[in-house]
Write an enzyme that holds these catalytic residues in place. Structure first.
Site, mmCIF file in Angstrom:
data_model
loop_
_atom_site.group_PDB
_atom_site.id
_atom_site.type_symbol
_atom_site.label_atom_id
_atom_site.label_comp_id
_atom_site.label_asym_id
_atom_site.label_seq_id
_atom_site.Cartn_x
_atom_site.Cartn_y
_atom_site.Cartn_z
ATOM 1 N N ILE A 138 0.861 -1.171 0.000
ATOM 2 C CA ILE A 138 0.000 0.000 0.000
ATOM 3 C C ILE A 138 0.903 1.227 0.000
ATOM 4 O O ILE A 138 2.084 1.144 0.339
ATOM 5 C CB ILE A 138 -0.973 0.018 1.210
ATOM 6 C CG1 ILE A 138 -0.216 -0.142 2.532
ATOM 7 C CG2 ILE A 138 -2.031 -1.066 1.052
ATOM 8 C CD1 ILE A 138 -1.134 -0.137 3.756
ATOM 9 N N ASP A 139 0.355 2.361 -0.371
ATOM 10 C CA ASP A 139 1.152 3.576 -0.509
ATOM 11 C C ASP A 139 1.725 4.041 0.828
ATOM 12 O O ASP A 139 1.199 3.711 1.898
ATOM 13 C CB ASP A 139 0.299 4.706 -1.096
ATOM 14 C CG ASP A 139 -0.217 4.396 -2.483
ATOM 15 O OD1 ASP A 139 0.442 3.617 -3.184
ATOM 16 O OD2 ASP A 139 -1.283 4.927 -2.864
ATOM 17 N N LYS A 140 2.762 4.853 0.740
ATOM 18 C CA LYS A 140 3.427 5.401 1.920
ATOM 19 C C LYS A 140 2.442 6.058 2.888
ATOM 20 O O LYS A 140 2.505 5.844 4.103
ATOM 21 C CB LYS A 140 4.484 6.415 1.474
ATOM 22 C CG LYS A 140 5.141 7.184 2.612
ATOM 23 C CD LYS A 140 6.070 8.265 2.074
ATOM 24 C CE LYS A 140 6.629 9.116 3.198
ATOM 25 N NZ LYS A 140 7.482 10.223 2.682
ATOM 26 N N ARG A 239 -7.564 5.854 -5.363
ATOM 27 C CA ARG A 239 -7.291 7.272 -5.558
ATOM 28 C C ARG A 239 -7.642 7.713 -6.975
ATOM 29 O O ARG A 239 -8.267 8.760 -7.178
ATOM 30 C CB ARG A 239 -5.822 7.564 -5.245
ATOM 31 C CG ARG A 239 -5.444 7.258 -3.799
ATOM 32 C CD ARG A 239 -3.939 7.217 -3.590
ATOM 33 N NE ARG A 239 -3.333 8.528 -3.824
ATOM 34 C CZ ARG A 239 -2.022 8.727 -3.866
ATOM 35 N NH1 ARG A 239 -1.189 7.709 -3.723
ATOM 36 N NH2 ARG A 239 -1.550 9.942 -4.076
#
Length: 302
Positions: A138-140, A239
């Site tokens: 998953i993203d930062k 997103r």
């Protein structure tokens, strides 16, 4: 040196060679590729070309790339929020601001550094020295549940479940605007943004299938609190999809608004629930990562 070979297909006919290589080689910037072309490391049908060369269908591109020298990735004593652990898998609740695995500019302080310290030598090696145990990410700035694989057998099993869309993944998010319908589905392919290669976008020409189901949990004055369920796992899927229907995530400066009313560090997105069949017992397991404090506080303000 290693060679990357690309055969030009009809969709790339008459396109610039640097654009074709950038689209075909994930992780390489256009400027990086232009440098290699300028230095003579790119051949088209065994002839050197310039970066603005227009390719043609059936031509053979051969790019010679220097082998990267991999840095030593060290275990680090970083606390982990563990949701579940046994000899095959580890499920953690990743905090905001933590990168999942080492990459350029982030060789320490990542989830991998923390997991290496915690698991010692008990990690799957399928994804190499930079991503031991990592089967998905998953993203930062996205928080929440993530599966770490301790064995190669577990890695292969979970990877197959992800590929076949058998892993349950439910996210919580806050988006701009008021969504009128109680639930809906975004079925739109995602690929590299044609105008900005650092971003993803709904791309009907070169994208891969992507499906996101969403339902409204609560409506506020100018925002909506939603749950998203993923069928696919494309980069930045939620997103991109929510932005594409006019409801970008709160705090998402890449796909949403550059300025926000509330002080935030990245998108308000939390991987709350993850469920899968255990690679050894074959029993279905499901885990829930509680909302982070910043997310709870924001909901209270709204």
């Amino acid at each position: 040196m290693r060679e990357i070979k690309i055969e030009v297909t009809d969709e790339w006919d008459n396109e610039r060679i640097d654009k074709v290589i950038t689209a075909s080689c994930e992780g390489m910037s256009r400027s990086f590729i232009q440098k290699y072309i300028k230095e003579g490391y790119c051949l088209v049908d065994r002839k050197t070309v310039k970066s603005n060369y227009k390719v043609h269908t059936a031509e053979q591109i051969c790019l010679q790339v220097q082998d990267a020298i991999l840095p030593d990735i060290e275990p680090e004593d970083i606390p982990l929020d563990i949701l579940y652990e046994d000899d095959s898998v580890l499920v953690v609740n990743k905090p905001k601001g933590m990168v999942v695995h080492p990459a350029a500019g982030h060789y320490s302080g990542t989830l991998v550094n923390a997991v290496m310290f915690h698991c010692k030598d008990s990690l799957s090696g399928i994804n190499g020295v930079l991503r031991p145990g990592i089967v998905h990410r998953i993203d930062k700035d996205t928080t929440g549940s993530l599966i770490i694989c301790k064995t190669d057998q577990a890695h292969n099993d979970i990877a197959a479940q992800l590929k076949d869309h058998r892993v349950t993944r439910r996210y919580r998010a806050i988006v701009h605007g008021v969504i009128k319908e109680d639930e809906g589905t975004v079925d739109a392919p995602i690929g590299r943004d044609e105008k900005d290669r650092l971003k993803m976008a709904v791309n009907h020409k070169n994208g891969k299938p992507a499906i996101t189901h969403y339902r409204v949990l609560r409506r506020f004055g100018d925002h909506t609190y939603i749950e998203c369920r993923l069928e696919t796992g494309r980069t930045h899927q939620i997103r991109v999809h929510m932005s594409s229907i006019g409801h970008p995530l709160l705090g998402d400066s890449v796909y949403g608004r550059k300025k926000e009313k509330y002080p935030l560090e990245g998108q308000t997105l939390h991987a709350m629930v993850i469920g899968f069949c255990h690679p050894v017992t074959k029993k279905y397991l499901e885990f829930k990562a509680p909302l982070p404090e910043y997310f709870e506080n924001l909901l209270t303000k709204l």
